[in-house]
Design a protein around this motif. Structure first.
Motif, PDB file in Angstrom:
ATOM      1  N   UNK A   1     -11.980  -7.128 -28.292  1.00  0.00           N
ATOM      2  CA  UNK A   1     -10.655  -7.708 -28.510  1.00  0.00           C
ATOM      3  C   UNK A   1      -9.574  -6.691 -28.168  1.00  0.00           C
ATOM      4  N   UNK A   2      -9.836  -5.419 -28.494  1.00  0.00           N
ATOM      5  CA  UNK A   2      -8.850  -4.383 -28.238  1.00  0.00           C
ATOM      6  C   UNK A   2      -8.586  -4.243 -26.741  1.00  0.00           C
ATOM      7  N   UNK A   3      -9.659  -4.349 -25.958  1.00  0.00           N
ATOM      8  CA  UNK A   3      -9.510  -4.217 -24.511  1.00  0.00           C
ATOM      9  C   UNK A   3      -8.535  -5.258 -23.951  1.00  0.00           C
ATOM     10  N   UNK A   4      -8.611  -6.498 -24.509  1.00  0.00           N
ATOM     11  CA  UNK A   4      -7.763  -7.570 -23.983  1.00  0.00           C
ATOM     12  C   UNK A   4      -6.423  -7.690 -24.703  1.00  0.00           C
ATOM     13  N   UNK A   5      -6.238  -6.902 -25.755  1.00  0.00           N
ATOM     14  CA  UNK A   5      -5.034  -7.098 -26.580  1.00  0.00           C
ATOM     15  C   UNK A   5      -3.789  -6.537 -25.897  1.00  0.00           C
ATOM     16  N   UNK A   6      -2.635  -7.078 -26.300  1.00  0.00           N
ATOM     17  CA  UNK A   6      -1.381  -6.513 -25.792  1.00  0.00           C
ATOM     18  C   UNK A   6      -1.178  -5.139 -26.418  1.00  0.00           C
ATOM     19  N   UNK A   7      -0.366  -4.324 -25.732  1.00  0.00           N
ATOM     20  CA  UNK A   7      -0.235  -2.910 -26.081  1.00  0.00           C
ATOM     21  C   UNK A   7       0.081  -2.679 -27.559  1.00  0.00           C
ATOM     22  N   UNK A   8       1.037  -3.448 -28.128  1.00  0.00           N
ATOM     23  CA  UNK A   8       1.468  -3.115 -29.494  1.00  0.00           C
ATOM     24  C   UNK A   8       0.392  -3.430 -30.540  1.00  0.00           C
ATOM     25  N   UNK A   9      -0.642  -4.216 -30.154  1.00  0.00           N
ATOM     26  CA  UNK A   9      -1.675  -4.525 -31.140  1.00  0.00           C
ATOM     27  C   UNK A   9      -2.854  -3.564 -31.073  1.00  0.00           C
ATOM     28  N   UNK A  10      -2.876  -2.803 -29.997  1.00  0.00           N
ATOM     29  CA  UNK A  10      -4.034  -1.925 -29.818  1.00  0.00           C
ATOM     30  C   UNK A  10      -4.244  -0.933 -30.965  1.00  0.00           C
ATOM     31  N   UNK A  11      -3.149  -0.279 -31.476  1.00  0.00           N
ATOM     32  CA  UNK A  11      -3.375   0.710 -32.545  1.00  0.00           C
ATOM     33  C   UNK A  11      -4.045   0.106 -33.791  1.00  0.00           C
TER      34      UNK A  11
END
Lengths: 99, 342
Positions: free
Chosen positions: B126-136
């Motif tokens: 999920x992290x790989x596909x997530x938008x930048x602000x959700x990655x952390x």
């Protein structure tokens, strides 16, 4: 065990006195093992052992002198290579069975 | 080896199931709705109030077809099967292992390792596909799960294993809102709740887990294990503890992944659910059907079984894992290898 896919088609002469009975019993054997796609045409996806049983059951009912029975052995991906038009869309016993 | 036989789901309220020849015939108000040869079936799952003739029930039991009944929410009600199959020696080995603290700890630990490992893998995807602000946020959850996995190795008793599982579950569910994309952000999720589920996502999770638990129970019964005697889950009357154990490693890759792909692709929307007077949330009929179709299709998807080194389908994974567990209990394998998603 790899399954076999067979298309079973038959013609039963119903004019003699025993005809309707043979027709009914052949249809019943097919219904127990596969899916009716047209009146005298069934698609059966079976374990080899079940195919042996069905084949024997059908041949036992058949009257060689006036009926005919044909088995077409199909490749596994028959569903992808088949088009259906019109009414009576048959059930896909391998797909989701939800009623 | 069990072949991937199909499940017949009944969703028609008031349906009648009877036997004609070697077939199940489903009728509703005298109209024939379906006709399926018994030999194509592994189980019959009634999700609506349906009734079944004794003749059909007898044939199902004899053919080893499990029949189970669920309430509207997916709550499990009952399951009918014949004599337990398989080997009495295997069942005795299972009971002895369940009474042996050291072996129980090892199996329970393996089950939780499988669960956390696959949950972690799910979040990494999920992290790989997530938008930048959700990655952390997702990054942090993955890091925490890794920490819990390390702590598990040091756990000395069952209570510690269960404690770590609980903490990890909270960390895992906490990031669920970050997995929603686009329109699906209209769904809200404030932690896991059940009996009854109080929001649509919890309703989907509960429904999915109930189906998966039945698949696991069937797989265990199929190799001759008692689905009710577990390791991580304590024995409790009516609870299929071993099925719940077996399900742990499959929750994230089977159910959670399916739930999020359905809502993120817009196949299920908040309007597809209804709230009961008591606050429980239910899927509407069409949504339930869509979920079942997706669940069944997901079982056909090919997957690599790393431990066995072979290609299989998701539907067969519970059966393969049940076989591996039986081998562990017979002493043919040193430890239980949970199913690991790559």
């Amino acid at each position: 065990m790899k399954k076999v896919t067979v298309l079973v088609c038959y013609d039963v002469q119903v004019s003699d006195s025993d005809g309707p009975r043979r027709l009914r019993r052949i249809a019943r054997a097919c219904k127990d093992h596969g899916v009716r796609v047209q009146y005298s045409v069934f698609e059966c996806v079976l374990e080899p052992k079940d195919w042996v049983v069905l084949r024997a059951r059908l041949l036992a009912e058949l009257d060689d002198s006036c009926d005919s029975l044909r088995f077409y052995f199909l490749s596994e991906d028959v569903a992808k290579k088949t088009e259906h038009h019109g009414a009576r869309v048959p059930l896909d016993v391998e797909g989701p069975l939800i009623v | 080896m069990t072949t991937a036989l199909n499940t017949l789901f009944i969703t028609l309220e008031g349906a009648r199931l009877n036997k004609e020849g070697e077939r199940v015939v489903v009728t509703l108000h005298d109209e024939k709705k379906a006709e399926v040869p018994l030999r194509h079936l592994r189980s019959v799952v009634c999700l609506a109030r349906a009734w079944m003739t004794p003749e059909l029930l007898e044939s199902c039991v004899e053919a080893g077809i499990h029949v189970s009944f669920f309430g509207m929410t997916g709550r499990f009600l009952a399951r009918v099967e014949g004599l337990p199959g398989g080997n009495v020696l295997l069942r005795r080995a299972q009971f002895r292992a369940a009474d042996d603290g050291a072996r129980t700890l090892e199996i329970a630990r393996a089950v939780v390792v499988g669960k956390l490992g696959n949950a972690r893998q799910f979040l990494m995807h999920a992290r790989r596909d997530a938008v930048e602000e959700r990655k952390p946020v997702l990054e942090e959850a993955v890091r925490r799960l890794s920490g819990h996995l390390r702590a598990l190795e040091r756990a000395e008793d069952l209570e510690q294993v269960r404690g770590l599982e609980g903490i990890a579950a909270r960390d895992y569910f906490e990031v669920f809102p970050s997995l929603l994309k686009g329109e699906a952000r209209r769904f809200t999720f404030d932690g896991r709740n059940r009996r009854p589920p109080r929001d649509p996502l919890n309703a989907l999770l509960s429904f999915g887990y109930a189906l998966l638990a039945q698949d696991c129970a069937g797989a265990l019964a199929g190799v001759g294990l008692d689905p009710a005697v577990g390791f991580l889950h304590e024995d409790r009357p009516g609870r299929l503890s071993l099925a719940l154990d077996l399900m742990e490693e499959l929750r994230a890759p089977v159910v959670d992944r399916l739930v999020f792909s359905l809502v993120n692709r817009g196949q299920l929307k908040p309007e597809d659910f209804k709230t009961e007077a008591a606050g429980g949330v239910l899927l509407r009929d069409e949504a339930r059907k869509a979920f079942l179709v997706a669940y069944q299709s997901a079982k056909q998807v090919e997957v690599q079984h790393v431990f066995l080194g072979q290609q299989t389908s998701w539907g067969l994974v519970p059966h393969l894992q049940a076989l591996l567990l039986a081998r562990v209990l017979r002493g043919e394998l040193d430890g239980y290898p949970p199913f690991a998603v790559r």
